[in-house]
Design an enzyme around this catalytic site. Sequence first.
Site, PDB file in Angstrom:
ATOM      1  N   THR A 130     -60.701  10.070  29.129  1.00 13.86           N
ATOM      2  CA  THR A 130     -60.744  10.370  28.119  1.00 13.86           C
ATOM      3  C   THR A 130     -62.589  10.013  28.395  1.00 13.86           C
ATOM      4  O   THR A 130     -63.841  11.142  28.200  1.00 13.86           O
ATOM      5  CB  THR A 130     -61.051   9.582  26.524  1.00 13.86           C
ATOM      6  OG1 THR A 130     -60.928   8.372  27.391  1.00 13.86           O
ATOM      7  CG2 THR A 130     -59.513   9.496  25.967  1.00 13.86           C
ATOM      8  N   ASP A 131     -62.926   9.102  29.536  1.00 11.84           N
ATOM      9  CA  ASP A 131     -63.622   8.982  29.918  1.00 11.84           C
ATOM     10  C   ASP A 131     -64.951   9.627  30.256  1.00 11.84           C
ATOM     11  O   ASP A 131     -65.803   9.956  30.197  1.00 11.84           O
ATOM     12  CB  ASP A 131     -64.068   8.067  31.287  1.00 11.84           C
ATOM     13  CG  ASP A 131     -63.292   6.615  30.360  1.00 11.84           C
ATOM     14  OD1 ASP A 131     -63.808   6.722  29.523  1.00 11.84           O
ATOM     15  OD2 ASP A 131     -63.316   5.546  31.029  1.00 11.84           O
ATOM     16  N   GLU A 156     -91.600  22.852  24.390  1.00  8.98           N
ATOM     17  CA  GLU A 156     -91.663  22.707  25.267  1.00  8.98           C
ATOM     18  C   GLU A 156     -90.080  21.005  25.389  1.00  8.98           C
ATOM     19  O   GLU A 156     -90.606  20.739  27.130  1.00  8.98           O
ATOM     20  CB  GLU A 156     -92.342  22.010  27.490  1.00  8.98           C
ATOM     21  CG  GLU A 156     -93.859  23.654  26.679  1.00  8.98           C
ATOM     22  CD  GLU A 156     -94.637  23.546  27.093  1.00  8.98           C
ATOM     23  OE1 GLU A 156     -95.014  21.998  27.905  1.00  8.98           O
ATOM     24  OE2 GLU A 156     -95.505  23.483  26.931  1.00  8.98           O
ATOM     25  N   LYS A 177     -67.171  11.490  23.601  1.00  4.93           N
ATOM     26  CA  LYS A 177     -66.827   9.856  23.733  1.00  4.93           C
ATOM     27  C   LYS A 177     -67.311   9.261  22.923  1.00  4.93           C
ATOM     28  O   LYS A 177     -69.027   9.285  23.326  1.00  4.93           O
ATOM     29  CB  LYS A 177     -65.621   9.845  24.508  1.00  4.93           C
ATOM     30  CG  LYS A 177     -65.216   8.952  24.395  1.00  4.93           C
ATOM     31  CD  LYS A 177     -64.619   8.288  25.365  1.00  4.93           C
ATOM     32  CE  LYS A 177     -63.638   6.775  25.408  1.00  4.93           C
ATOM     33  NZ  LYS A 177     -62.874   6.633  26.925  1.00  4.93           N
TER      34      LYS A 177
END
Length: 323
Positions: A104-105, A295, A175
């Site tokens: 998941t990281d 911008e 996450k």
Amino acid sequence: MPSTLPSTSPTPLPGTVVILGTGGTIAGTSAAAGDNVGYTAAQRTVGDLLVAVPALAAAAIEAEQVAQLDSKDMDAATWQRLAQRVAHHLARAEVVGIVVTHGTDTLEETAWLLQRVLAPAKPVVLVAAMRPATALAADGPQNLLDAVAVARTAGARGVVAVLAGRVHAAGAVRKVHTYRADAFDSGDAGPLGVVEEGALRRFADWPAGAPLGLDRLAGDVADWPWVEIVTSHAGARGDGVRALVAAGVNGLVVAATGNGTLHQALAEALDEAAAAGIPVWRTTRCAAGVLVGPEVGPAAAMSPWQARVELLLQLLPSPRGAN
Ligand code: SIN
């Protein structure tokens, strides 16, 4: 409430789903079944993960182990190999979709890389788990079952992530929690859909866009550009940026405060870097929202980590003059 598009067909497509294993907590094990955090990631093979989902036993599925790592250690060589294997299987007529088991990281970084490089016309579904395979209530098997359902959904395309019953588009997925099973979110965009008893109910369009092409990743990874992320914060200094420039950094992404503001000491050093020809992209360190105003730059709507992937891809040579 998101506008509800018609649900896609609950009838799964026939054909092969290929599951590519890369490791992560979904393949992790702990010594004690009740331990949800003291475990080692990337211990079980993708074949082992399939055995834990009896509902997939009779399905037309192929499994291949592409890597076996904790995704905090994701690297260019693994990305290159994974993208090549995904592209290889997508080109097979009998394959309807791909599932990638991942940690998941850094899942959101891999998701963006695959979407930008391949922009696949078939679904590529990243799946993960917050609890190891040995947990009392492991989330991996249900997530894997849901991911295969999405990979078999008629009309599905693009790179998505499936966790805790929700489907997130590659560009939106984040996450957002350290340990909860429902740790992912799509911010203001909301999830692309939900998986309900094996059927996808979809709220938004599939990820689309022109692929940069697999050739973009073709070179020796040792030659890939070096892109770093720096953060603006109270007491920020310019020394870190100057050290990176002196060390040969090729691109910088800054996680700015709020709507893109920078500590003046950091801004000075970043201006020097930009004047020296190093691209400097601005993002926000806020968990949600985009940079708004004139911008704001190419990464205004990206997280710092996805902007780093995008800048890396932009700095890689474009073999056939792709965008
Ligand atoms: C990893 O990212 O490989 C470990 C953590 C996780 O999958 O939740």
